[in-house]
Enzyme design. Structure first.
Site: not given
Lengths: 374, 199
Positions: A153, A223, A318, A351-352
């Protein structure tokens, strides 16, 4: 993946007196960087790997602290003896970037000029500023050139920036789940997150420290929003579906669906320890990142300055930085005849995914690193 | 005849490639051909591969490999970036036959294509016997075959003519990898073509 954790680690601190001229025009007269190292630097000083952190990361990349055995590094699963970043072979460096909130100089640390936390006075930092600061840390550690600079990222963007700004000092760049620049949608998500913080009454223009408060609600919302974009729809569906905490609808606004409970928990946890000003700075660094700007948007011309070999990896699910974004980097490298391999990894965690312990994913990184020359 | 690379078409292909050439190998597998070309011809090479296991194997082999699907074109490659673009025993697995051939000659000066010949006499005999052919060069059962296009040397050459592709060279091999000189459409099991086009 086989291999073990590096075990007990310790954080270190370096102080830099040389002023750092920033991309934004500001100057940091002096600063601290906290960092950790794993493994041993060889006598040729040729086995060093820099691991750059993403938006909410820090210097504690692997292992755990003797007095905090549960405080495991954020990328522990890839680092250690026998792991892809093999500490029997490599000397691995992780640091907390400038503007961070884990010990390096940032908005929540004391500005020596005023004796108060920097707060809103902390200058805007860009990816290139981090890379310059990291280069000074490399100087301090006696590392002329990295065997590899690596990150996922925003961390991958630092690896890319390294290869452009310090081509002689990076032999390999491992760029995972990144993009050559943010899309309008990426920036839009970041701005909603920032608006949540900036409009929190406890923000006090960024100087909330002196009011003995924190913009917890804004940071929590930021968040929660960010977290949604790090996961895949499929994964959220599998994990939570439409599960209710109780069997029946309560027709109210309290937590009902499991996914609400999860997100609120993640938001609360993050808002409990992270600094809102750091969050603002990190998201702006993401938005500003666009090395091709130096070449009127021509990424091929930008990557012509790089000399490293590259491993680029993306994840099929992602949607924050899609495989197509990684392929833009790949295409620019191919156009310059650079050595590049690209893996599009089928993992379900959005994405994680870059933080996950997956045999194929780690196998690719492991295979690449085994072939690099020290 | 011994085949150091394990595949006779690889040796023909290697013979066409000069030192220092830029080579793109589409469907490169574990990178065996590219590795051989790099080591023996000093070429610079890139492979494209769709399969995870092959991607991992190619990276282990120290090959530049790009994971991708040939059916979606070669967008990440610039025009005329390569001297040779190789498609070895893969054309019959691709649906967009014309598309991939055009892409190969967009990104490369020459295309090298090898494929199994469906009109090989043993294949014809199998069909006459009421069975889909299974051979050295068509090693799959009908239900697990990755092949989606079945064609012959003549069919392929007709397509080349229709597309305006120039056949610079052609070699035809039998199942043992020996060169076939006569009645190639009947006696040849595998064909290797070297193609280009007027620019």
């Amino acid at each position: 993946m086989p291999g073990q954790s590096i075990g007990v680690v310790e954080a270190q601190r370096a102080h830099f007196e040389q002023p750092l001229a920033l991309r934004s025009g500001g100057i940091l007269p002096a600063y601290d960087l906290v960092y950790e190292t794993y493994g041993t630097l060889n006598t040729a000083k040729s086995n060093a790997i820099l691991v750059c952190h993403a938006l909410s990361g820090h210097h504690h990349v692997a292992g755990y602290y003797a007095d905090q055995p549960d405080n495991t590094g954020w990328w522990d699963n890839i680092i250690g003896p026998g792991r892809p970043l093999d500490t029997d072979k490599f000397f691995i460096v992780g640091l907390n970037n400038l503007g961070g909130c884990h010990g390096s100089t940032g908005p929540s640390t004391v500005n020596p000029a005023t004796g108060k936390p920097w707060g809103a006075d902390f200058p805007m930092v860009a990816v290139i500023d981090w890379v310059h600061a990291q280069a000074r840390l490399a100087d301090l550690l006696g590392i002329d050139s990295w065997a590899a600079v690596m990150g996922g990222s925003l961390g991958g963007m630092q690896a890319l920036r390294w290869s452009i700004t310090y081509p002689e000092r990076v032999r390999n760049a491992i760029v995972i789940a990144a993009a050559p620049k943010l899309s309008a949608q990426n920036i839009a998500f970041n701005d909603v997150a920032r608006q949540a913080i900036l409009t929190d009454p406890d923000f006090h223009g960024g100087n909330y420290y002196e009011h003995n408060t924190r913009p917890v609600r804004g940071l929590r919302l930021a968040r929660m929003l960010g977290h949604i974009t790090y996961l895949s729809d499929d994964q959220m569906g599998e994990k939570f579906g439409r599960e209710l905490r109780n069997s029946a609808f309560s027709f109210g606004f309290d937590v009902e669906f499991e996914v609400e409970s999860y997100l609120r928990y993640q938001g609360d946890k993050f808002a409990g320890y992270f600094d809102a000003n750091t969050y603002l700075l990190m998201t702006k660094a993401l938005d500003y990142f666009d090395p091709s700007r130096e070449d009127n948007g021509d990424l091929v011309a930008t990557m012509a300055r790089s000399k490293a070999n590259f491993l680029i990896a993306s994840f099929t699910t992602d949607w924050r930085f899609t495989p197509a974004r990684s392929k833009e980097i790949v295409a620019a490298l191919l156009a310059n005849g650079r050595n590049v391999s690209y893996a599009e990894i089928n993992l379900n965690f959005g994405h994680d995914s870059f933080l996950m312990d997956d045999a194929h994913y780690h196998g690719v990184v492991d295979a690449y690193l085994r072939n690099i020359k020290l | 005849m011994t085949h150091t690379l394990g595949r006779p078409d690889f040796e023909l292909i290697a013979g066409w490639i000069e030192p220092g050439h830029r080579v793109l190998d589409l469907g490169c597998g574990d990178g065996t051909l590219l590795k051989h070309l790099i080591e023996t011809r000093g070429v610079s090479g890139v492979g494209v591969e769709i399969d995870d296991t092959n991607i991992l194997a190619a990276i282990k082999n120290g090959i530049n490999v790009i994971q991708g699907n040939l059916e979606r074109g070669l967008d990440e490659f610039a025009d005329q970036a390569f001297d040779h673009v190789v498609l070895s025993r893969t054309l019959q697995t691709v649906r967009h036959t014309e598309g991939i051939l055009r892409e190969m000659l967009r990104v490369g000066r020459e295309a090298v294509v090898s494929f199994p010949n469906f009109a090989y006499w043993k294949n014809l005999r199998a069909v006459l016997d009421g069975r889909m052919p299974v051979s050295e060069d068509l090693p799959y059962q009908w239900y697990d075959s990755p092949n989606v296009r079945f064609f012959t040397l003549r069919d392929f050459e007709d397509l080349c003519e229709k597309m305006g592709l120039i056949i610079k060279e052609r070699h035809v091999l039998d199942e043992q990898g020996n060169i076939v000189e006569n009645e190639v459409n009947f006696l040849g099991s595998l064909a290797v073509y070297r193609l280009t086009q007027n620019r």
